[in-house]
Design a protein around this motif. Structure first.
Motif, PDB file in Angstrom:
ATOM      1  N   ALA A  41       0.902  -1.305  -0.067  1.00 41.38           N
ATOM      2  CA  ALA A  41       0.009  -0.149  -0.008  1.00 41.38           C
ATOM      3  C   ALA A  41       1.022   1.322   0.149  1.00 41.38           C
ATOM      4  O   ALA A  41       1.783   1.362   0.905  1.00 41.38           O
ATOM      5  N   LEU A  42       0.900   1.783  -1.058  1.00 40.14           N
ATOM      6  CA  LEU A  42       1.616   3.207  -1.064  1.00 40.14           C
ATOM      7  C   LEU A  42       0.946   4.625  -1.036  1.00 40.14           C
ATOM      8  O   LEU A  42      -0.327   4.510  -1.455  1.00 40.14           O
ATOM      9  N   ASN A  43       1.483   5.730  -0.677  1.00 38.89           N
ATOM     10  CA  ASN A  43       0.917   6.911  -0.934  1.00 38.89           C
ATOM     11  C   ASN A  43       1.157   7.376  -2.301  1.00 38.89           C
ATOM     12  O   ASN A  43       1.882   6.596  -3.074  1.00 38.89           O
ATOM     13  N   HIS A  44       0.240   8.372  -2.726  1.00 40.83           N
ATOM     14  CA  HIS A  44       0.225   8.737  -3.934  1.00 40.83           C
ATOM     15  C   HIS A  44       0.306  10.164  -3.980  1.00 40.83           C
ATOM     16  O   HIS A  44      -0.411  10.962  -3.986  1.00 40.83           O
ATOM     17  N   ILE A  45       1.625  10.550  -4.770  1.00 41.69           N
ATOM     18  CA  ILE A  45       2.029  12.249  -4.897  1.00 41.69           C
ATOM     19  C   ILE A  45       2.569  12.437  -6.333  1.00 41.69           C
ATOM     20  O   ILE A  45       2.806  13.734  -6.342  1.00 41.69           O
ATOM     21  N   SER A  46       2.648  11.641  -7.279  1.00 39.15           N
ATOM     22  CA  SER A  46       3.384  11.624  -8.425  1.00 39.15           C
ATOM     23  C   SER A  46       2.975  10.657  -9.587  1.00 39.15           C
ATOM     24  O   SER A  46       2.314   9.767  -9.103  1.00 39.15           O
ATOM     25  N   TYR A  47       3.164  11.159 -10.651  1.00 35.00           N
ATOM     26  CA  TYR A  47       2.794  10.136 -11.881  1.00 35.00           C
ATOM     27  C   TYR A  47       3.900   9.058 -11.860  1.00 35.00           C
ATOM     28  O   TYR A  47       3.623   8.091 -12.876  1.00 35.00           O
ATOM     29  N   VAL A  48       5.037   9.254 -11.263  1.00 36.39           N
ATOM     30  CA  VAL A  48       5.995   8.303 -11.356  1.00 36.39           C
ATOM     31  C   VAL A  48       6.190   7.325 -10.320  1.00 36.39           C
ATOM     32  O   VAL A  48       7.134   6.558  -9.959  1.00 36.39           O
ATOM     33  N   ASP A  49       4.922   7.463  -9.393  1.00 33.39           N
ATOM     34  CA  ASP A  49       4.846   6.752  -8.066  1.00 33.39           C
ATOM     35  C   ASP A  49       5.049   5.038  -8.312  1.00 33.39           C
ATOM     36  O   ASP A  49       5.643   4.374  -7.563  1.00 33.39           O
ATOM     37  N   PHE A  50       4.508   4.559  -9.462  1.00 34.62           N
ATOM     38  CA  PHE A  50       4.602   3.297  -9.820  1.00 34.62           C
ATOM     39  C   PHE A  50       6.203   2.854 -10.212  1.00 34.62           C
ATOM     40  O   PHE A  50       6.457   1.939  -9.569  1.00 34.62           O
ATOM     41  N   VAL A  51       7.050   3.645 -10.594  1.00 34.05           N
ATOM     42  CA  VAL A  51       8.315   3.347 -11.103  1.00 34.05           C
ATOM     43  C   VAL A  51       9.162   3.270  -9.744  1.00 34.05           C
ATOM     44  O   VAL A  51       9.977   2.397  -9.503  1.00 34.05           O
ATOM     45  N   LEU A 156       7.459  14.986 -11.168  1.00 36.14           N
ATOM     46  CA  LEU A 156       6.109  14.951 -12.231  1.00 36.14           C
ATOM     47  C   LEU A 156       4.782  14.665 -11.349  1.00 36.14           C
ATOM     48  O   LEU A 156       4.575  13.594 -10.739  1.00 36.14           O
ATOM     49  N   THR A 157       4.166  15.760 -11.052  1.00 33.43           N
ATOM     50  CA  THR A 157       2.954  15.690 -10.339  1.00 33.43           C
ATOM     51  C   THR A 157       1.529  16.679 -11.032  1.00 33.43           C
ATOM     52  O   THR A 157       2.053  17.377 -11.857  1.00 33.43           O
ATOM     53  N   LYS A 158       0.555  16.645 -10.392  1.00 35.38           N
ATOM     54  CA  LYS A 158      -0.507  17.519 -10.912  1.00 35.38           C
ATOM     55  C   LYS A 158      -0.217  18.994 -10.679  1.00 35.38           C
ATOM     56  O   LYS A 158       0.602  19.380  -9.887  1.00 35.38           O
ATOM     57  N   ASP A 159      -0.536  19.670 -11.763  1.00 36.69           N
ATOM     58  CA  ASP A 159      -0.587  21.224 -11.610  1.00 36.69           C
ATOM     59  C   ASP A 159       0.870  21.804 -11.649  1.00 36.69           C
ATOM     60  O   ASP A 159       1.106  22.987 -11.484  1.00 36.69           O
ATOM     61  N   HIS A 160       1.934  21.000 -11.964  1.00 38.55           N
ATOM     62  CA  HIS A 160       3.304  21.403 -11.902  1.00 38.55           C
ATOM     63  C   HIS A 160       3.928  20.843 -13.151  1.00 38.55           C
ATOM     64  O   HIS A 160       3.815  19.897 -13.578  1.00 38.55           O
ATOM     65  N   PRO A 161       4.769  21.716 -13.729  1.00 40.16           N
ATOM     66  CA  PRO A 161       5.543  20.913 -15.013  1.00 40.16           C
ATOM     67  C   PRO A 161       6.696  19.952 -14.480  1.00 40.16           C
ATOM     68  O   PRO A 161       7.008  20.141 -13.131  1.00 40.16           O
ATOM     69  N   LYS A 162       6.806  19.063 -15.342  1.00 36.74           N
ATOM     70  CA  LYS A 162       7.719  18.058 -14.929  1.00 36.74           C
ATOM     71  C   LYS A 162       9.279  18.691 -14.836  1.00 36.74           C
ATOM     72  O   LYS A 162       9.556  19.570 -15.494  1.00 36.74           O
TER      73      LYS A 162
END
Length: 252
Positions: A41-51, A156-162
């Motif tokens: 079970a992971l927290n989720h703060i980024s689009y690269v959390d899977f990696v 890389l996350t919501k509302d901010h540039p990579k």
């Protein structure tokens, strides 16, 4: 389960981490079992959390099968990779199939990764948890392994540039296995899991080597300028309303 795609992808990611000189701080990775089924079970703060979440299981020699949005499996670029790595597509309008696939994987001794918040947290603090995580672990008879990621939102996350700048610290904290049984109340077990992960997140943030006041990626409660949880919830609601309105307009 045969893996022809996953190992090369892991190799590419390791190379990318070296090129970026990612400064990993790994804590408690031995808590990921080397054999048998387990639900991370992971927290989720980024689009690269899977990696990065998958990276946290590598010291134990495990490949994580993540439950991810079905749209990623239909994309012509990510789709072949997601299917090749045996990740699990989640269609929110028909969740029974993904739940059953995750259950089958766990019973077969695989490690499955889930994000109990179901979506990225704009506040970078924990959102409310869905109870599916503990229900799945209880039915499969496997432990829940809490994992906290920190620093991934800076990529890389919501509302901010990579921003894949070099020399960035990334913290991965893995907690002790949590046992959930079918006799446990799902609501209480979910609250307990969230409380455990909230404590882990606090410790991980405080131990992080960079704490710049006012940083956009730092929670407001820690002196950053990220939205508060209440503000983040409002932004989420407004986003959902815009999507619903756009969908309704396209169907007219």
């Amino acid at each position: 389960m045969r893996d022809f795609v996953y190992p090369p992808v892991v190799g590419l990611c390791r190379t990318a981490f070296k090129v970026l000189d990612v400064r990993f701080q790994l804590t408690g990775t031995a808590n990921v079992p080397r054999t048998g089924g387990a639900l991370i079970a992971l927290n989720h703060i980024s689009y690269v959390d899977f990696v990065l979440g998958g990276y946290g299981a590598l010291p134990s020699g495990r490949l994580v099968r993540f439950m991810a949005k079905e749209v990623l499996f239909r994309n012509r670029f990510s789709g072949p990779l997601m299917r090749g790595m045996h990740h699990i597509p989640v269609d929110r309008s028909a969740g029974a199939a993904s739940y059953q696939q995750a259950l089958d994987f766990l019973r077969a001794g695989e490690v499955v990764g889930v994000f109990p918040e179901a979506t990225i947290s704009r506040s970078f603090e924990l959102k409310e948890f869905k109870s599916g995580t503990v229900r799945l672990a209880a039915e499969a008879g496997v432990p829940v392994i809490p994992m906290i990621l920190w620093g991934t939102q800076r990529f890389l996350t919501k509302d901010h540039p990579k921003d894949f700048a070099r020399h960035r610290p990334i913290s991965i904290t893995v907690g002790a296995p949590i046992t959930v049984t079918p006799d446990d109340d799902p609501g209480a077990a979910t609250d307990a899991l969230r409380a455990t992960m909230a404590g882990m997140l606090d410790e991980t943030i405080r131990a992080y080597p960079e704490q710049p006041a006012g940083a956009w990626w730092l929670p407001a409660a820690y002196g950053g300028s990220a939205p508060t949880p209440a503000e983040a919830d409002r932004i989420d609601r407004e986003e959902l309303e815009r999507r619903a309105a756009k969908k309704a307009q396209s169907q007219e």
